[in-house]
Motif scaffolding. Sequence first.
Motif, PDB file in Angstrom:
ATOM      1  N   HIS A 157       0.858  -1.191   0.000  1.00 15.92           N
ATOM      2  CA  HIS A 157       0.000   0.000   0.000  1.00 15.92           C
ATOM      3  C   HIS A 157       0.889   1.234   0.000  1.00 15.92           C
ATOM      4  O   HIS A 157       1.364   1.663   1.046  1.00 15.92           O
ATOM      5  CB  HIS A 157      -0.916  -0.043   1.234  1.00 15.92           C
ATOM      6  N   GLU A 197      -5.992   1.759  -4.125  1.00 17.98           N
ATOM      7  CA  GLU A 197      -6.667   1.913  -2.837  1.00 17.98           C
ATOM      8  C   GLU A 197      -8.029   2.489  -3.185  1.00 17.98           C
ATOM      9  O   GLU A 197      -8.175   3.686  -3.441  1.00 17.98           O
ATOM     10  CB  GLU A 197      -5.930   2.849  -1.868  1.00 17.98           C
ATOM     11  N   ASP A 257       1.525   2.783   3.555  1.00 19.11           N
ATOM     12  CA  ASP A 257       0.720   3.886   3.027  1.00 19.11           C
ATOM     13  C   ASP A 257       1.636   5.076   2.729  1.00 19.11           C
ATOM     14  O   ASP A 257       1.242   6.239   2.892  1.00 19.11           O
ATOM     15  CB  ASP A 257      -0.350   4.269   4.080  1.00 19.11           C
TER      16      ASP A 257
HETATM   17 ZN   LIG Z   1      -3.395   5.119   1.296  1.00 19.70          ZN
END
Ligand SMILES: [Zn+2]
Length: 513
Positions: free
Chosen positions: A278, A349, A465
Amino acid sequence: MHNRDVAEMLDRAARILALRGENRYRVRAYKRAARAVISAPEEIEQLIRKNRLQSLEGVGSGLAAKIKEIVRTGKLPLLERLETGKLPPLEQNRQIMLASALTLVSELIPQLKELSGVGRVEVTGDVRRSREMVSEVAVVVGADDLAAARESFKQSDFLHQLSWDGNFCRAIHSYGIPVALYLVHRDDFCLTHWVTTGSKNHVQKVAAAIEKVTGHDLLSQEAKTMPHSFMEEEEIYELAEMSYVPPELREDAGELTAAAKGALPALITADQYRGDLHVHTDWSDGTADVEKMVKAAAELGYEYLAVTDHSRTLKIARGLSLERLAEQKKFIASLQEKYPNIRILAGIEADILDDGSVDAPDEVLSGLDVVVASVHSGFRQSRQKLTQRICRAMQNKYVQIIGHATGRLLGKRDPYDVDVEELIRTAAGTGTVLEINSSPDRLDINGDYARRAKETGVKIAINTDAHSQLELANVGLGIATARRGWLTAENVVNTRSASDLLPLLQRKKLNRQ
Ligand SMILES: [Zn+2]
Ligand SMILES: [Zn+2]
């Protein structure tokens, strides 16, 4: 000076400003500048020469001047000022994030080691147990000559307002954070380190177990009369007839029973981690291009990296239209040829929309390697609505991973009202993976939920992320969270080789076809 060095200095400034509890916008400005610099298309010195620093996103005239100063002098005046300047007002009971505490630890330990008479220095307390929020940074300082070490604490320029209680010292670090220093003779180092690591309940129960076996109370002053001083914490657990308990598990949450049976899990370690599933790029709201992210991941020795930019509905994060997403997938395929040693996975995402549907048609999702689905809106909805929304998304057979499942931002935003137990049950029932998001202010899901997920048979993905190369390094925080959740390599999908990973992620799709 390389872009990475400049970016790291700006990032450090952001962390230290955050540590001092300074204005959030100022902190964010430095953070954005760090991202922009590390992802810059050219060397910073080139940009300065061409007078084009301000072409970088998030770099205005003020930060441009500071970046120039860094390149010219190799230093950031702000940091120097912070180190010698006035202390910020102390907020009572302020909690700081683990990531910020670790930043301080990384500065404090070398600072202490430079003091005369100081030997070994180790972090202890809540930070050593990787608690997500802490109220102070505690260290054990070993010395041969305690009086000399005390004197050098007093003379130091980074410890202020020292108050002593025997050989225990409380002080305020220049960055405005309370620090607790346990000054001990070399022979007492290990026992003090163990006792101060805590948690209190854990320590007391282990000490009681030892007293039962040996008749000695480890925690009393007479402990000094015990036959030997400890060199390793393992010896303490041996005396208690238990297997060694890693700091992250010392919460009196079942670890003692397990340790007495020799049944503690072999916690996941950083070297077992094989790739991030991610991350964002400049195709959506990241700052680095895909290639920079891939290069950085390859440098970390990763076997794979999934590019998961935002989906079309999330306009604020420049979510990709379906056309752009298809274009990106093609681009990734072409880039792959240049990087044979790391598998670049095409992903997304995708927003979980208001009704629980996922922000891309099935035929698009089915063509991607990795599908993360997350909630980015409607945080104030009812518990029932939010729970149903996410559970419905998990029913989608192309959704592999639920990103940051509770939406909390540490110190800023509480988790939205959601029934996590229900999410875990649905994840187990549908074969969906839950994420531990390693962003310093997320650590979402937390260790307790991760442990519940494991017990329910749910697999976990540890992801960063990341929105720039710098943030790939946050994975350590996610691994610490996983360890607090009793997770082993087996429980975490990112420990799989690329060839094992994809079938595991796509098992929902494969099962039901
Ligand atoms: Zn993200
Ligand atoms: Zn997200």
